[in-house]
Design an enzyme around this catalytic site. Structure first.
Site, PDB file in Angstrom:
ATOM      1  N   GLU A 158      76.783  87.722  48.607  1.00  0.00           N
ATOM      2  CA  GLU A 158      75.409  87.385  48.893  1.00  0.00           C
ATOM      3  C   GLU A 158      75.149  87.288  50.305  1.00  0.00           C
ATOM      4  O   GLU A 158      75.820  86.484  51.202  1.00  0.00           O
ATOM      5  CB  GLU A 158      74.901  86.033  47.956  1.00  0.00           C
ATOM      6  CG  GLU A 158      73.715  85.499  48.556  1.00  0.00           C
ATOM      7  CD  GLU A 158      72.343  86.496  47.973  1.00  0.00           C
ATOM      8  OE1 GLU A 158      71.632  86.781  48.880  1.00  0.00           O
ATOM      9  OE2 GLU A 158      72.452  86.998  46.850  1.00  0.00           O
ATOM     10  N   ASN A 186      77.478  91.153  53.937  1.00  0.00           N
ATOM     11  CA  ASN A 186      76.556  92.199  53.819  1.00  0.00           C
ATOM     12  C   ASN A 186      77.227  93.262  53.114  1.00  0.00           C
ATOM     13  O   ASN A 186      78.076  94.029  53.738  1.00  0.00           O
ATOM     14  CB  ASN A 186      76.363  92.656  55.352  1.00  0.00           C
ATOM     15  CG  ASN A 186      75.013  93.686  55.228  1.00  0.00           C
ATOM     16  OD1 ASN A 186      74.984  94.561  54.197  1.00  0.00           O
ATOM     17  ND2 ASN A 186      74.289  93.924  56.298  1.00  0.00           N
ATOM     18  N   SER A 187      77.148  93.534  51.951  1.00  0.00           N
ATOM     19  CA  SER A 187      77.838  94.653  51.003  1.00  0.00           C
ATOM     20  C   SER A 187      77.340  96.030  51.664  1.00  0.00           C
ATOM     21  O   SER A 187      78.431  96.709  51.273  1.00  0.00           O
ATOM     22  CB  SER A 187      77.569  94.336  49.656  1.00  0.00           C
ATOM     23  OG  SER A 187      77.858  93.212  49.061  1.00  0.00           O
ATOM     24  N   LEU A 205      72.345  94.009  39.954  1.00  0.00           N
ATOM     25  CA  LEU A 205      71.476  93.761  39.250  1.00  0.00           C
ATOM     26  C   LEU A 205      70.332  93.360  39.665  1.00  0.00           C
ATOM     27  O   LEU A 205      70.168  92.246  40.692  1.00  0.00           O
ATOM     28  CB  LEU A 205      72.111  92.238  38.358  1.00  0.00           C
ATOM     29  CG  LEU A 205      73.540  92.513  37.667  1.00  0.00           C
ATOM     30  CD1 LEU A 205      73.898  91.309  37.046  1.00  0.00           C
ATOM     31  CD2 LEU A 205      73.643  93.924  37.174  1.00  0.00           C
ATOM     32  N   ASP A 260      66.982  94.542  45.668  1.00  0.00           N
ATOM     33  CA  ASP A 260      65.545  94.649  46.092  1.00  0.00           C
ATOM     34  C   ASP A 260      65.002  96.279  45.877  1.00  0.00           C
ATOM     35  O   ASP A 260      65.913  96.817  46.468  1.00  0.00           O
ATOM     36  CB  ASP A 260      65.653  94.314  47.775  1.00  0.00           C
ATOM     37  CG  ASP A 260      64.402  94.461  48.671  1.00  0.00           C
ATOM     38  OD1 ASP A 260      63.455  94.881  47.994  1.00  0.00           O
ATOM     39  OD2 ASP A 260      64.609  93.524  49.633  1.00  0.00           O
ATOM     40  N   THR A 281      70.871  86.583  34.747  1.00  0.00           N
ATOM     41  CA  THR A 281      70.218  86.204  36.045  1.00  0.00           C
ATOM     42  C   THR A 281      69.055  85.646  36.059  1.00  0.00           C
ATOM     43  O   THR A 281      68.395  85.851  35.060  1.00  0.00           O
ATOM     44  CB  THR A 281      70.429  87.435  36.911  1.00  0.00           C
ATOM     45  OG1 THR A 281      69.584  88.440  36.299  1.00  0.00           O
ATOM     46  CG2 THR A 281      71.754  88.413  37.065  1.00  0.00           C
ATOM     47  N   GLU A 282      68.540  84.873  37.346  1.00  0.00           N
ATOM     48  CA  GLU A 282      67.337  84.454  37.253  1.00  0.00           C
ATOM     49  C   GLU A 282      66.350  85.490  37.289  1.00  0.00           C
ATOM     50  O   GLU A 282      65.405  85.103  36.375  1.00  0.00           O
ATOM     51  CB  GLU A 282      67.164  83.521  38.673  1.00  0.00           C
ATOM     52  CG  GLU A 282      65.933  82.966  38.569  1.00  0.00           C
ATOM     53  CD  GLU A 282      65.969  82.173  40.160  1.00  0.00           C
ATOM     54  OE1 GLU A 282      65.643  82.939  41.030  1.00  0.00           O
ATOM     55  OE2 GLU A 282      66.094  80.829  40.238  1.00  0.00           O
ATOM     56  N   GLU A 283      66.621  86.743  37.745  1.00  0.00           N
ATOM     57  CA  GLU A 283      65.536  87.610  37.880  1.00  0.00           C
ATOM     58  C   GLU A 283      65.372  88.301  36.263  1.00  0.00           C
ATOM     59  O   GLU A 283      64.211  88.457  35.807  1.00  0.00           O
ATOM     60  CB  GLU A 283      66.238  88.864  38.614  1.00  0.00           C
ATOM     61  CG  GLU A 283      65.971  88.459  40.026  1.00  0.00           C
ATOM     62  CD  GLU A 283      67.439  87.859  40.475  1.00  0.00           C
ATOM     63  OE1 GLU A 283      68.245  87.578  39.668  1.00  0.00           O
ATOM     64  OE2 GLU A 283      67.510  87.670  41.763  1.00  0.00           O
TER      65      GLU A 283
END
EC number: 2.1.1.33
Length: 263
Positions: A94, A136-137, A156, A159, A237-239
């Site tokens: 993250e 930063n993936s 998941l 953006d 997930t929250e989303e």
């Protein structure tokens, strides 16, 4: 008239899970610019990482992360999967400072509060197999994972970057897929899900066009015993929970890393 007294029931209510962090104390913007300089600290190579600091219960075992949740958000997937696969190490990645700290604090709290009476010296206590890094993936995925070391990669509700000029910042692209194929072992699965139809088509088309991935249906994954993973992808997930509350659609696309025959 005198003031009403609180009822004994109301007065005796005490907060539960007081050790667990509260999201309201970790406020941050929903997204971060992956092209900005975030002053990140990262290993020069995967073999320079001391994973025992992340997974102390597995120190000395030689184990490295096998599941990676890219853009893990508040860690819902990690927390859902950790008890289901106690022998597999999982890492969330993250970029946002406060969100990363929330996940880290959440894991620490769960490790402290989730001891089981039936645990034995040979069985690590719950949530010892999950951790998180601020990273930063899009830039540093190969710095964390050895070649063919992962069996699952999760993207998941990433953006969507709606504007065309922002599409270069999408987490699925031909260049990045080469890196994902490098760290994913043959037979490993890429899981993608979103509530944005355009983004779903974008991710799906790019994965279909990449020669090292082949589509795998949800039905096949469930037949292979990966149903619990698929269920967590949909709703942990929250989303994902927000989409359910709003009665929105979710589009899932999964791909298997193929094995290239040696010539």
């Amino acid at each position: 008239m005198g003031k009403r007294k609180r009822s004994s029931a109301t007065a005796s209510v005490q907060p539960t899970n007081t050790l667990l962090p509260q999201k309201r104390h970790y406020r941050q913007r929903a997204h971060a610019n992956p092209f900005s300089d975030h002053a990140l600290s990262y290993p020069a190579a995967p073999d320079q990482l001391d994973w025992s600091a992340h997974y102390p219960a597995f120190a000395g075992t030689g184990k490295t992360p096998e599941f990676a949740d890219v853009g893990c958000g508040f860690g819902g997937l990690l927390i859902a999967l950790a008890p289901l696969f106690p022998d597999k190490l999982m890492l969330g990645m993250e970029i946002r400072v406060q969100v990363t700290q929330y996940v880290r604090d959440r894991i620490i709290a769960l490790r402290a509060t989730s001891a089981t009476e039936n645990s034995s010296p040979d069985t690590p206590r719950p949530y010892q197999n999950v951790s998180v890094v601020r990273a930063n993936s899009m830039k540093f995925t190969p710095n964390y994972f050895l070649k063919a070391s992962l069996s699952a990669l999760f993207f998941l509700f990433p953006d969507p970057h709606f504007k065309a000029r922002k599409h270069k910042a999408r987490i699925i692209s031909p260049t990045l897929l080469a890196e994902y194929a490098y760290v994913l072992r043959p037979g490993g699965i890429v899981y993608t899900i979103t509530d944005v139809r355009d983004l779903h088509e974008w991710m799906k088309s790019h994965l279909e066009a990449f020669p090292l991935f082949e589509p795998v249906s949800e039905e096949d994954l469930r037949t292979e015993g990966k149903g619990p993973i698929v269920d967590a992808v949909y709703s942990s997930t929250e989303e994902g929970k927000k989409v359910e509350r709003n009665k929105g659609d979710k589009w899932l696309a999964c791909f298997r890393r193929i094995e290239v025959p040696r010539i």
